[in-house]
Enzyme design. Structure first.
Site, mmCIF file in Angstrom:
data_model
loop_
_atom_site.group_PDB
_atom_site.id
_atom_site.type_symbol
_atom_site.label_atom_id
_atom_site.label_comp_id
_atom_site.label_asym_id
_atom_site.label_seq_id
_atom_site.Cartn_x
_atom_site.Cartn_y
_atom_site.Cartn_z
ATOM 1 N N GLU A 129 0.857 -1.189 0.000
ATOM 2 C CA GLU A 129 0.000 0.000 0.000
ATOM 3 C C GLU A 129 0.889 1.233 0.000
ATOM 4 O OE1 GLU A 129 -1.686 -1.677 3.462
ATOM 5 O OE2 GLU A 129 -0.662 -0.333 4.841
ATOM 6 N N LYS A 131 2.942 4.546 1.052
ATOM 7 C CA LYS A 131 3.473 5.096 2.292
ATOM 8 C C LYS A 131 3.078 6.566 2.303
ATOM 9 C CE LYS A 131 7.627 5.561 5.089
ATOM 10 N NZ LYS A 131 7.304 6.910 5.511
ATOM 11 N N ASP A 133 2.694 10.336 3.257
ATOM 12 C CA ASP A 133 3.673 11.250 3.844
ATOM 13 C C ASP A 133 2.960 12.261 4.742
ATOM 14 O OD1 ASP A 133 6.063 12.348 4.386
ATOM 15 O OD2 ASP A 133 6.359 13.284 2.431
ATOM 16 N N TYR A 242 -4.393 2.149 8.525
ATOM 17 C CA TYR A 242 -3.696 1.026 7.913
ATOM 18 C C TYR A 242 -3.250 -0.050 8.904
ATOM 19 C CZ TYR A 242 -0.025 4.417 9.080
ATOM 20 O OH TYR A 242 0.744 5.339 9.726
ATOM 21 N N LYS A 330 11.082 2.803 -0.284
ATOM 22 C CA LYS A 330 10.967 4.223 -0.638
ATOM 23 C C LYS A 330 11.243 4.480 -2.120
ATOM 24 C CE LYS A 330 11.513 7.228 2.457
ATOM 25 N NZ LYS A 330 11.774 7.583 3.827
ATOM 26 N N CYS A 424 30.188 44.077 -3.762
ATOM 27 C CA CYS A 424 28.932 43.555 -3.212
ATOM 28 C C CYS A 424 27.745 44.017 -4.071
ATOM 29 C CB CYS A 424 28.768 44.031 -1.764
ATOM 30 S SG CYS A 424 27.135 43.703 -1.108
ATOM 31 N N CYS A 427 25.634 46.647 -1.652
ATOM 32 C CA CYS A 427 26.120 47.958 -1.195
ATOM 33 C C CYS A 427 27.315 48.461 -1.994
ATOM 34 C CB CYS A 427 26.475 47.902 0.285
ATOM 35 S SG CYS A 427 27.986 46.979 0.602
ATOM 36 N N CYS A 440 31.317 40.293 1.623
ATOM 37 C CA CYS A 440 31.200 41.736 1.403
ATOM 38 C C CYS A 440 31.869 42.401 2.601
ATOM 39 C CB CYS A 440 29.723 42.124 1.346
ATOM 40 S SG CYS A 440 29.419 43.844 1.752
ATOM 41 N N CYS A 446 26.292 47.782 4.899
ATOM 42 C CA CYS A 446 25.639 47.046 3.804
ATOM 43 C C CYS A 446 24.215 46.693 4.256
ATOM 44 C CB CYS A 446 26.423 45.772 3.482
ATOM 45 S SG CYS A 446 25.570 44.715 2.295
HETATM 46 S S1 IVH Z 1 2.534 0.605 8.966
HETATM 47 C C1 IVH Z 1 3.889 -1.636 12.552
HETATM 48 N N1 IVH Z 1 1.565 1.590 6.757
HETATM 49 O O1 IVH Z 1 5.465 5.464 7.866
HETATM 50 C C2 IVH Z 1 3.608 -0.956 11.285
HETATM 51 N N2 IVH Z 1 2.953 2.991 8.065
HETATM 52 O O2 IVH Z 1 8.416 5.133 8.408
HETATM 53 C C3 IVH Z 1 3.410 0.465 11.458
HETATM 54 N N3 IVH Z 1 3.224 5.247 7.165
HETATM 55 O O3 IVH Z 1 5.532 6.114 11.266
HETATM 56 C C4 IVH Z 1 3.402 1.311 10.278
HETATM 57 N N4 IVH Z 1 1.963 4.979 5.403
HETATM 58 O O4 IVH Z 1 3.546 6.996 10.005
HETATM 59 C C5 IVH Z 1 2.342 1.821 7.830
HETATM 60 N N5 IVH Z 1 0.597 2.337 4.784
HETATM 61 C C6 IVH Z 1 1.350 2.571 5.861
HETATM 62 C C7 IVH Z 1 1.959 3.814 6.079
HETATM 63 C C8 IVH Z 1 2.774 3.977 7.202
HETATM 64 C C9 IVH Z 1 2.713 5.827 6.074
HETATM 65 C C10 IVH Z 1 4.160 5.908 8.081
HETATM 66 C C11 IVH Z 1 3.906 5.716 9.534
HETATM 67 C C12 IVH Z 1 5.236 5.358 10.130
HETATM 68 C C13 IVH Z 1 6.184 5.667 9.032
HETATM 69 C C14 IVH Z 1 7.364 4.688 9.126
#
Ligand code: IVH
Length: 688
Positions: A129, A131, A133, A242, A330, A424, A427, A440, A446
Site C-alpha cells: 500500500e 506510504k 507522507d 492502515y 521508498k 557587493c 552595497c 562583502c 551594507c
Molecule cells: S505501517 C507496525 N503503513 O510510515 C507498522 N505505516 O516510516 C506500522 N506510514 O511512522 C506502520 N503509510 O507513520 C504503515 N501504509 C502505511 C503507512 C505507514 C505511512 C508511516 C507511519 C510510520 C512511518 C514509518
C-alpha cells in the site's frame, strides 16, 4: 437504490413530544453520518450539498432546543471544544513502531529472502500500500465511539490530539454499527493533506500575511498540533487507517482482512493496495505506483510492504523500534529538468556571498521550485553551471532544492562561466575572499548585512523580539529608521506607525516586545551579536567561562583558546569582533539605552561538569520539552550537542518520527535514549 429509499429523511417533519424528538435526532444523526461516510470516506456522495445542509441544520436546531439530548458523537460536535493550554500526553496502548526503509531493489530481494528463511517457506504473500507522507496517529474507539486520539510522539507516549482529530470529517466519530464493531478498537492511521488543499491553504495563509507551510506534511502536523481546535477544523486534513493495534476478540487472520474489517467499520483505508504473491509483484507495484505518483492527489514517498499472514507476522516479531515483517520501500528522490534563467548572488548576515540559481519554475513533487542554492563559487565551478544551462533539480524530503547536475544539450551555445563579483551586489563595497567563501566588506553599512544582523539579533534563540520578522526589518532598514542594532531601542510609536501593515495594536505590541528584550542573559546577547563562528553553543560556553560581557570583551587570543571548545578560528573571530571600534560603540550604546545583560556565575574549570566530554545528538520531536530546552539542559551539564552522529557521539536522543540519525546510531552502536530515559538521565545528573 435511490437516496430517499436508503435514508428516509422526510418522515416526522415536526416532532412535538420528547420521545419523537429523540427519535428524530437519532435518525438525523444516522443519516448525516451515512452521508459523511459516503462523501468523505467512499468519495461517492449521494445527495446535494443543499440537502445535506438542510439535514444538518435541522439537527443543530433540535439540539439547540434540547441541549440535554446532545451527545459527544453527534456530527454537530466536531468543532467547538474550548482551546487548550497545552496538549496533554497519552501513553499508547501498544508501542507505535517505525518502519525500516529500503531504497535499493537488491535490499528488497534480500528482505524477501530473509522472510523465507525465517519462516522456512518458499513463498510469502505480501500486502502493499502507499506510504503516506503525513503524521501517524493512534485512534481509540470504545463501543464503536471515537474516544481519544494521539500523535505518535516517541512511539510510547504521544500528544493528546482528540479534539483536533474530531474535526477531521473522514474520521468517523462513530463506527458503522451495522457491522458490529468491536467493543474496544485501537487503530493506527496517517493524517495528511491533499496537494490541492495544501496549495489553497498556503495561498490563504500568505494572503493573510502568515508564513506558508513548506510542504503538506508540515501543514498537516502544524494543523493537528493546534491548541485551538477551530483552527484545525479549517484545515483540510484527511485520515487513512492502515493498522489494527488492539482489538478485543480474535484479530483478523491477515493484514488484507484487517484492512477489509476497518473498511467495514466505516474507517477510511488505502484504496490503492494489492496482495502480491512474490517479491517481483511487490516490485511491479512499487514501479507502477512511482509512475502514478505525480497524478496522485496527495504526497507519498514510497510503498509499505507487509507480510500478509498475521501468524507469520507474530512469528517474525519486532526489533526495538520496527517490525521484522514490514518495511518501507521508498522512492528515489524526485528530480526534474529545468533551465537556469539567471545566477544571482545573495548577501547573508555575516556578509557571505551565496550564488543562487533562478530557475524556470518547475514542479517537483507538488511544490513549485524557482530557485536553488549553488552554495559557493567552487560548487558552481565543479558543476559548471552557467546561465542558460539545462539542469536537474532535486528535492529530497525537506531539503532545500539543489541542482544535482548539468544536462548537456547537443549543439547548445553556452554563456560565459560564472564568476563572483568584485563588489557587493547590494552595497557596492569590495568583496574579500577566504577559501571557497567570498565576503562583502561593507559590514553594517551594507543593508543586506544590517537586515540579516537585526533579524538574527531579534530571533528566538537570541533576544527573542516577537513581531520583528523579515518584512518589518526590511522596511525599517530601507526607510532609514535603523542603522545599527542599538537604533532598535530608539524606535518610536510614530515611526512604527509609518510602516506598512502597522496599526496602533501591532505597534504597541512590537514596542512592548522590544522593551521586554532589554533584560537578557549573557549567552543570548552574545549569540545575538552575530559574531562569526559564535553560535548558540559557543555563546553558552563563553558565558559559562567568563560570566560577564566585560570579561569576554577583554579576553585575548590565548585566553579564548585555553577553552576546550574554542579553537584558533573562533578566538580570532572573537578578538577581531571586539577590536572593531564600531562594534564596541554599538555595545555601549545598547547598554546606555537600557539593555541589561545578566551576568552568570562563571564556573571554575576545576569542577568538571557531569556531562563534560559527552556529546548528544537529537533526532525526532520531543514531547515534554522543546529541542532548545533539551539542548540547554545538557549543555548546562557540560555536554556538547551536535547535528550529526559519529562513533564519538555519547548519546542519541530519539523523539517522535526520528530520522536517519537513529539508523546511523544503531549502525555505529551509539547508546540510544527515548525521551523518558533521557529525562531520567538528565535529572539524575542535575541532582533534581
Ligand atoms: S505501517 C507496525 N503503513 O510510515 C507498522 N505505516 O516510516 C506500522 N506510514 O511512522 C506502520 N503509510 O507513520 C504503515 N501504509 C502505511 C503507512 C505507514 C505511512 C508511516 C507511519 C510510520 C512511518 C514509518
Amino acid at each position: 437504490m435511490t437516496q430517499s429509499k436508503l435514508f428516509d429523511n422526510t418522515s416526522n417533519p415536526s416532532p412535538k413530544t420528547p420521545g419523537t424528538v429523540q427519535e428524530r435526532i437519532t435518525r438525523l444523526r444516522e443519516t448525516i453520518r451515512q452521508h459523511d461516510y459516503l462523501y468523505y470516506v467512499k468519495d461517492r456522495p449521494e445527495i446535494s450539498d443543499g440537502e445535506y445542509d438542510r439535514l444538518f441544520n435541522e439537527l443543530v436546531e433540535l439540539e439547540e432546543a434540547h441541549p440535554e439530548l446532545v451527545t459527544a458523537e453527534s456530527p454537530t460536535q466536531r468543532v467547538g471544544a474550548a482551546p487548550l493550554e497545552e496538549l496533554g500526553k497519552i501513553t499508547h496502548e501498544r508501542p507505535m513502531l517505525s518502519l525500516d526503509s529500503l531504497v535499493d531493489s537488491l535490499d528488497v530481494v534480500a528482505f524477501d529472502q530473509r522472510m523465507k528463511r525465517e519462516l522456512e517457506t518458499d513463498q510469502v504473500e505480501y500486502t502493499v500500500e502507499p506510504k503516506f507522507d503525513g503524521l501517524s496517529v493512534e485512534l481509540v474507539y470504545d463501543q464503536g465511539v471515537f474516544v481519544r486520539g494521539s500523535t505518535r510522539g516517541d512511539g510510547i507516549t504521544g500528544e493528546d490530539a482528540t479534539i483536533n482529530l474530531r474535526t477531521i470529517r473522514s474520521l468517523p466519530l462513530q463506527l458503522q454499527m451495522g457491522a458490529t464493531p468491536p467493543s474496544h478498537l485501537v487503530v493506527r492511521g496517517e493524517v495528511y493533506m491533499r496537494l490541492d488543499d495544501f496549495h489553497a491553504l498556503n495561498k490563504r495563509m500568505t494572503e493573510r500575511g502568515d508564513d506558508a507551510f513548506a510542504n503538506p506534511r508540515n501543514a498537516a502536523a502544524g494543523s493537528l498540533r493546534q491548541l485551538a481546535s477551530h483552527v484545525t477544523a479549517e484545515r483540510p486534513l484527511v485520515v487513512t487507517c492502515y493498522d489494527v493495534m488492539v482489538v478485543d476478540g480474535p484479530p483478523p487472520a491477515s493484514h488484507w482482512e484487517e484492512l477489509e474489517a476497518l473498511a467495514l467499520w466505516g474507517l477510511p483505508i488505502p484504496s490503492h493496495r494489492r496482495r502480491c504473491e512474490s517479491i517481483e509483484a511487490v516490485m511491479a507495484f512499487h514501479r507502477e505506483t512511482e509512475q502514478q505518483r505525480d497524478n496522485l492527489a496527495y504526497e507519498i514517498d514510497g510503498v509499505v510492504v507487509k507480510v500478509n499472514r498475521r501468524d507469520w507476522q507474530d512469528q517474525l516479531g519486532t526489533k526495538s523500534r520496527s517490525p521484522r515483517w514490514a518495511m518501507a520501500y521508498k522512492f528515489a528522490p524526485r528530480k526534474e529538468i529545468t533551465v537556469v534563467q539567471d545566477i544571482v548572488v545573495s548577501v547573508g548576515r555575516t556578509g557571505t556571498l551565496t550564488p543562487l540559481a533562478l530557475l524556470r519554475p518547475v514542479e517537483v513533487g507538488g511544490v513549485t521550485i524557482s530557485r536553488a542554492t549553488l552554495h559557493n563559487a567552487d560548487e558552481v565551478a565543479r558543476k559548471d553551471v552557467r546561465v542558460g544551462d539545462t539542469v536537474k533539480v532535486e528535492r529530497a524530503g525537506d531539503v532545500i532544492p539543489a541542482i544535482t547536475e548539468r544536462v548537456p544539450v547537443p549543439g547548445e551555445t553556452r554563456s560565459a562561466s560564472f564568476s563572483m563579483p568584485d563588489h557587493c551586489p547590494v552595497c557596492g563595497a569590495a568583496v574579500a575572499r577566504e577559501g571557497a567563501y567570498f565576503y562583502c566588506t561593507g559590514q553594517a553599512a551594507c543593508p543586506a548585512q544590517l537586515k540579516g544582523a537585526i533579524e538574527h539579533f531579534a530571533s528566538k534563540s537570541a533576544l527573542n523580539i516577537e513581531g520583528l520578522g523579515k518584512k518589518t526589518v526590511a522596511q525599517l532598514v530601507d526607510q532609514g529608521l535603523i542603522h545599527d542594532l542599538a537604533d532598535l531601542y530608539h524606535l518610536s510609536r510614530e515611526q512604527l506607525l509609518t510602516l506598512e501593515g502597522f496599526a496602533e495594536r501591532s505597534t504597541a505590541q512590537l514596542l512592548d516586545a522590544i522593551a521586554r528584550s532589554k533584560t537578557v542573559s549573557l549567552d543570548r546577547f552574545l549569540m545575538g551579536l552575530g559574531i562569526r563562528q559564535v553560535g548558540q553553543h559557543i555563546a553558552k560556553v563563553l558565558a559559562r567561562e567568563f560570566g560577564s560581557l566585560d570579561a569576554i570583551m577583554s579576553g585575548d587570543q590565548d585566553r579564548f583558546q585555553a577553552i576546550q571548545e574554542i579553537g584558533p578560528e573562533i578566538s580570532a573571530s572573537l578578538v577581531s569582533y571586539f577590536q572593531e571600534s564600531s562594534n564596541r560603540r554599538v555595545i555601549s550604546r545598547l547598554r546606555e539605552l537600557g539593555v541589561s545583560i545578566a551576568e552568570t556565575a562563571a564556573v571554575p574549570r576545576e569542577t568538571p561538569l557531569p556531562f563534560a566530554g559527552k556529546s548528544f545528538v537529537f533526532t525526532g520531536g520531543l514531547v515534554g520539552l522543546s529541542r532548545d530546552e533539551a539542548t540547554a539542559w545538557v549543555e548546562r551539564l557540560g555536554a556538547t550537542v551536535s547535528s550529526s552522529v559519529s562513533k564519538k557521539t555519547s548519546y542519541v536522543v530519539a523523539g517522535a518520527d526520528p530520522g536517519l540519525k537513529l539508523d546511523q546510531a544503531q549502525k555505529l552502536g551509539v547508546t540510544i535514549l527515548g525521551e523518558e530515559a533521557f529525562l531520567e538521565l538528565v535529572k539524575k545528573q542535575a541532582g533534581t
